[in-house]
Write an enzyme that holds these catalytic residues in place. Structure first.
Site, PDB file in Angstrom:
ATOM      1  NE  ARG A 148      -4.820  -6.603  -5.424  1.00  0.00           N
ATOM      2  CZ  ARG A 148      -5.025  -5.199  -5.276  1.00  0.00           C
ATOM      3  NH1 ARG A 148      -3.987  -4.708  -6.103  1.00  0.00           N
ATOM      4  NH2 ARG A 148      -3.839  -5.532  -4.129  1.00  0.00           N
ATOM      5  CD  GLU A 174      -3.130  -1.478   1.140  1.00  0.00           C
ATOM      6  OE1 GLU A 174      -3.612  -0.310   0.698  1.00  0.00           O
ATOM      7  OE2 GLU A 174      -3.310  -2.513   0.867  1.00  0.00           O
ATOM      8  CE  LYS A 224      -1.049   0.781  -4.439  1.00  0.00           C
ATOM      9  NZ  LYS A 224      -1.547  -0.158  -4.633  1.00  0.00           N
TER      10      LYS A 224
END
Length: 289
Positions: free
Chosen positions: A250, A3, A51
């Protein structure tokens, strides 16, 4: 995939080790940069952008790396044994007189002029943890695709940068939003986005990602990783579904009771509801935070 808060913390630690120091080793161990050498370069700063990690040098260059699913930077004192994985998984070594920063399984490694950083990260939406966070711009980007599933939209780094699967599912649960609801059908989109940001900021200075306020093992999350366990609010068993296109699918944990759909949901959505087990009667409930 890590994250945004994980990358932010890693960048802070790398900045502490490297900022202002001159590299005595600057090795690339990837074919496309095999002939490059950063030895002698002085590090100006290390920052996170969503990220992505950006290591900026005083000579006007930037090194960009991305963790993806398995990458990491490890920091050691000189002479200390490296233990982030086998040697063949090392992709970069940045060493000063005081520290050795070793990049394992790094991805998207690029060395470019700092002035050209936008070429690599300019597509990203507002950084949830960045100094230039812009809620209105993030909302504008999300609403530009009103028919997208909200669980997919929150992970699209072009909308807002930094949110990953943990904060996606936890924010949706806390705000009682069905993961497969259309963006246009989310009643309070600003509250949802702000919730994700609040959770991420609460975990900035430690590696644990705690969303319940309880750091004890097994109590850190409301729904993440809790398939088949009782919802902490209502006791209904937590479901596990799948979201997104096949190449970017996901998993999504959620409670069909607390996150009941308020509008029509795509009947083809892979929500994990097919078996519909009955609610459990023994609760592990705590107040909503």
């Amino acid at each position: 995939m890590p994250e945004g808060d994980t990358v932010w913390l890693a960048a802070q630690r790398m900045n502490t080790a490297l900022a202002g120091a001159t590299l005595r080793r600057g090795e690339f161990r990837v074919p496309q940069w095999a002939t490059a050498d950063l030895a002698g370069a002085t590090v100006a700063e290390v920052v996170a952008r969503g990220k992505h990690m950006l290591i900026r040098f005083e000579d006007g260059r930037t090194l960009r790396t991305h963790f993806r699913m398995d990458g990491s930077w490890h920091i050691y004192r000189p002479g200390t044994r490296w233990h982030g994985g086998p040697t063949h998984e090392v992709r970069m070594v940045l060493a000063t007189d005081d520290w050795e920063c070793v990049g394992y399984r790094l991805h998207d490694i690029d060395l470019i002029p700092t002035a050209d950083e936008e070429r690599l990260v300019g597509h990203l939406g507002p950084d949830v943890l960045g100094p230039d966070w812009d809620l209105d711009e993030a909302l504008r980007r999300l609403r530009a695709a009103p028919d997208e599933q909200i669980g997919v939209a929150l992970l699209d780094q072009r909308n807002l940068a930094g949110i990953g699967n943990v904060y996606k599912v936890e924010s949706l649960f806390i705000e009682r939003v069905h993961p497969w609801a259309r963006v246009a059908d989310v009643e309070d989109l600003p509250a949802l986005v702000q919730r994700a940001r609040t959770l991420m900021r609460a975990n900035l200075n430690h590696p644990q990602q705690i969303t319940t306020g309880d750091g004890r093992k097994g109590r850190e999350h409301w729904v993440f990783g809790r398939q088949g366990k009782p919802c902490r609010r209502c006791g209904t068993r937590i479901l596990l579904g799948e979201q997104g296109p096949p190449t970017q699918e996901r998993v999504t944990w959620w409670c069909r009771s607390c996150q009941a759909a308020r509008s029509e949901v795509d009947p083809g959505a892979r929500t994990g509801e097919h078996d519909r087990p009955p609610p459990v009667t023994t609760l592990d409930a705590r107040p909503r935070r």
